[in-house]
Scaffold this active site. Structure first.
Site, PDB file in Angstrom:
ATOM      1  N   GLY A  23       1.002  -1.175   0.035  1.00  0.00           N
ATOM      2  CA  GLY A  23      -0.112   0.253  -0.097  1.00  0.00           C
ATOM      3  C   GLY A  23       1.043   1.155  -0.006  1.00  0.00           C
ATOM      4  O   GLY A  23       1.880   1.270  -0.812  1.00  0.00           O
ATOM      5  N   GLU A  24       0.612   2.048   0.929  1.00  0.00           N
ATOM      6  CA  GLU A  24       1.415   3.383   1.069  1.00  0.00           C
ATOM      7  C   GLU A  24       2.063   3.175   2.291  1.00  0.00           C
ATOM      8  O   GLU A  24       1.408   3.627   3.489  1.00  0.00           O
ATOM      9  CB  GLU A  24       0.695   4.723   0.941  1.00  0.00           C
ATOM     10  N   SER A  25       3.402   3.154   2.711  1.00  0.00           N
ATOM     11  CA  SER A  25       3.728   3.061   4.018  1.00  0.00           C
ATOM     12  C   SER A  25       3.782   4.295   4.955  1.00  0.00           C
ATOM     13  O   SER A  25       3.536   4.034   6.024  1.00  0.00           O
ATOM     14  CB  SER A  25       5.354   2.476   3.977  1.00  0.00           C
ATOM     15  N   GLU A  43       0.902 -11.810  -3.836  1.00  0.00           N
ATOM     16  CA  GLU A  43      -0.784 -11.939  -3.597  1.00  0.00           C
ATOM     17  C   GLU A  43      -1.356 -11.443  -4.956  1.00  0.00           C
ATOM     18  O   GLU A  43      -2.645 -11.408  -5.364  1.00  0.00           O
ATOM     19  CB  GLU A  43      -1.173 -10.912  -2.436  1.00  0.00           C
ATOM     20  N   ARG A  98      13.049   3.030  -0.069  1.00  0.00           N
ATOM     21  CA  ARG A  98      11.706   3.195  -0.933  1.00  0.00           C
ATOM     22  C   ARG A  98      11.729   3.674  -2.431  1.00  0.00           C
ATOM     23  O   ARG A  98      12.693   4.500  -3.098  1.00  0.00           O
ATOM     24  CB  ARG A  98      10.997   4.289  -0.182  1.00  0.00           C
ATOM     25  N   ILE A 152       5.946  -2.998  -7.733  1.00  0.00           N
ATOM     26  CA  ILE A 152       5.021  -1.650  -7.913  1.00  0.00           C
ATOM     27  C   ILE A 152       5.751  -0.635  -6.956  1.00  0.00           C
ATOM     28  O   ILE A 152       5.502  -0.773  -5.805  1.00  0.00           O
ATOM     29  CB  ILE A 152       3.449  -2.048  -7.459  1.00  0.00           C
ATOM     30  N   ARG A 153       6.286   0.281  -7.482  1.00  0.00           N
ATOM     31  CA  ARG A 153       6.933   1.247  -6.699  1.00  0.00           C
ATOM     32  C   ARG A 153       7.566   0.584  -5.493  1.00  0.00           C
ATOM     33  O   ARG A 153       7.316   0.980  -4.343  1.00  0.00           O
ATOM     34  CB  ARG A 153       6.156   2.261  -6.234  1.00  0.00           C
ATOM     35  N   HIS A 159       5.069  -8.454  -4.794  1.00  0.00           N
ATOM     36  CA  HIS A 159       3.580  -8.910  -4.244  1.00  0.00           C
ATOM     37  C   HIS A 159       3.042 -10.275  -4.630  1.00  0.00           C
ATOM     38  O   HIS A 159       2.349 -10.358  -5.804  1.00  0.00           O
ATOM     39  CB  HIS A 159       2.684  -7.731  -5.013  1.00  0.00           C
ATOM     40  N   CYS A 178       6.076  -5.492   0.322  1.00  0.00           N
ATOM     41  CA  CYS A 178       6.221  -4.214  -0.259  1.00  0.00           C
ATOM     42  C   CYS A 178       6.091  -2.920   0.924  1.00  0.00           C
ATOM     43  O   CYS A 178       7.114  -2.737   1.851  1.00  0.00           O
ATOM     44  CB  CYS A 178       5.367  -3.902  -1.410  1.00  0.00           C
TER      45      CYS A 178
HETATM   46  N1  GLN Z   1       6.176   3.020  -2.728  1.00  0.00           N
HETATM   47  C1  GLN Z   1       5.108   2.407  -1.284  1.00  0.00           C
HETATM   48  C2  GLN Z   1       5.849   3.092  -0.313  1.00  0.00           C
HETATM   49  O1  GLN Z   1       6.820   3.615  -0.250  1.00  0.00           O
HETATM   50  C3  GLN Z   1       5.138   0.929  -1.471  1.00  0.00           C
HETATM   51  C4  GLN Z   1       4.385   0.318  -2.615  1.00  0.00           C
HETATM   52  C5  GLN Z   1       3.627  -0.713  -2.575  1.00  0.00           C
HETATM   53  O2  GLN Z   1       3.432  -1.281  -1.390  1.00  0.00           O
HETATM   54  N2  GLN Z   1       3.304  -1.511  -3.643  1.00  0.00           N
HETATM   55  O3  GLN Z   1       4.969   2.844   0.799  1.00  0.00           O
END
Ligand code: GLN
Length: 195
Positions: A49-51, A175, A108, A137-138, A173, A81
């Site tokens: 997600g977004e940390s 999942e 990150r 993904i990122r 990921h 992630c």
């Molecule tokens: N870029 C996100 C972060 O720094 C992580 C991306 C992800 O969980 N797919 O939190």
């Protein structure tokens, strides 16, 4: 024996992990929304997600102490992630308070922006003897590992999956693929702890 495995359900890719866990025999997957729900779990996934957002929610919903206690009880936690970032002892260039349970340093968004997301096909021998799709993904890169950390996957000098006695961390990921090998491996690790 049926075991309950939690997925921290504050933000991010919760449903996909629940689906994968529910496909495993004798596993009950639980979307964990309150710290006390951890009491019924034998293992926990902190999803992607977004940390930064998840870190804030972990604080707001009083999860920090509860997750640290969960770890002290030798229960297994897997961070994927953003989850990996939250577990890391150190995040390059950031001073925010992490859970800090996994003795690694991460960077990150090390592979670029959303547009630079990619799928790599490779085998992770400890997880499965078939090739898996590794979805980045990122994604964060693991730039340093402590002495008790085992590297599960690395391509050239880029480390993307690690394991310790009761923690797993992946930059990618599992999942988001239809392969369940990683979730099965995680459940086996939980079962080995409680047997
Ligand atoms: N870029 C996100 C972060 O720094 C992580 C991306 C992800 O969980 N797919 O939190």
């Amino acid at each position: 024996m049926i075991i309950t495995v939690g997925v921290l359900a504050l933000q991010g890719g919760v449903a996909e992990h629940l689906d994968h866990l529910n496909q495993i025999k004798n596993v009950r997957a639980l979307a964990v929304k309150k710290p006390e729900e951890l009491n019924s779990c034998s293992g926990l996934i902190i999803p992607g997600g977004e940390s930064t957002t998840m870190r804030k929610l972990i604080k707001d919903y009083n999860f920090k102490e509860a997750i640290i206690k969960f770890n002290q009880q030798q229960k297994v936690i897997w961070g994927s992630c953003a989850g990996l970032i939250l577990l890391a002892a150190e995040v390059e260039g950031e001073k925010e308070d992490q859970l800090g349970l996994l003795d690694i340093k991460v960077k990150r968004n090390a592979f670029g922006s959303q547009l630079n997301s990619f799928i790599e096909k490779n085998m992770i021998p400890k997880i499965s003897d078939s090739v898996q799709e590794l979805v980045f993904i990122r994604a964060p890169l693991i730039t340093e590992v402590g002495k008790d950390i085992e590297i599960l996957y690395q391509k050239e000098d880029q480390i993307a999956a690690v394991e310790s006695r009761n923690l797993i961390g992946t930059s990618f990921h599992p999942e988001l693929t239809d392969n369940n090998a990683f979730h099965q491996y995680f459940v086996n690790k939980i079962r080995n702890k409680i047997s």
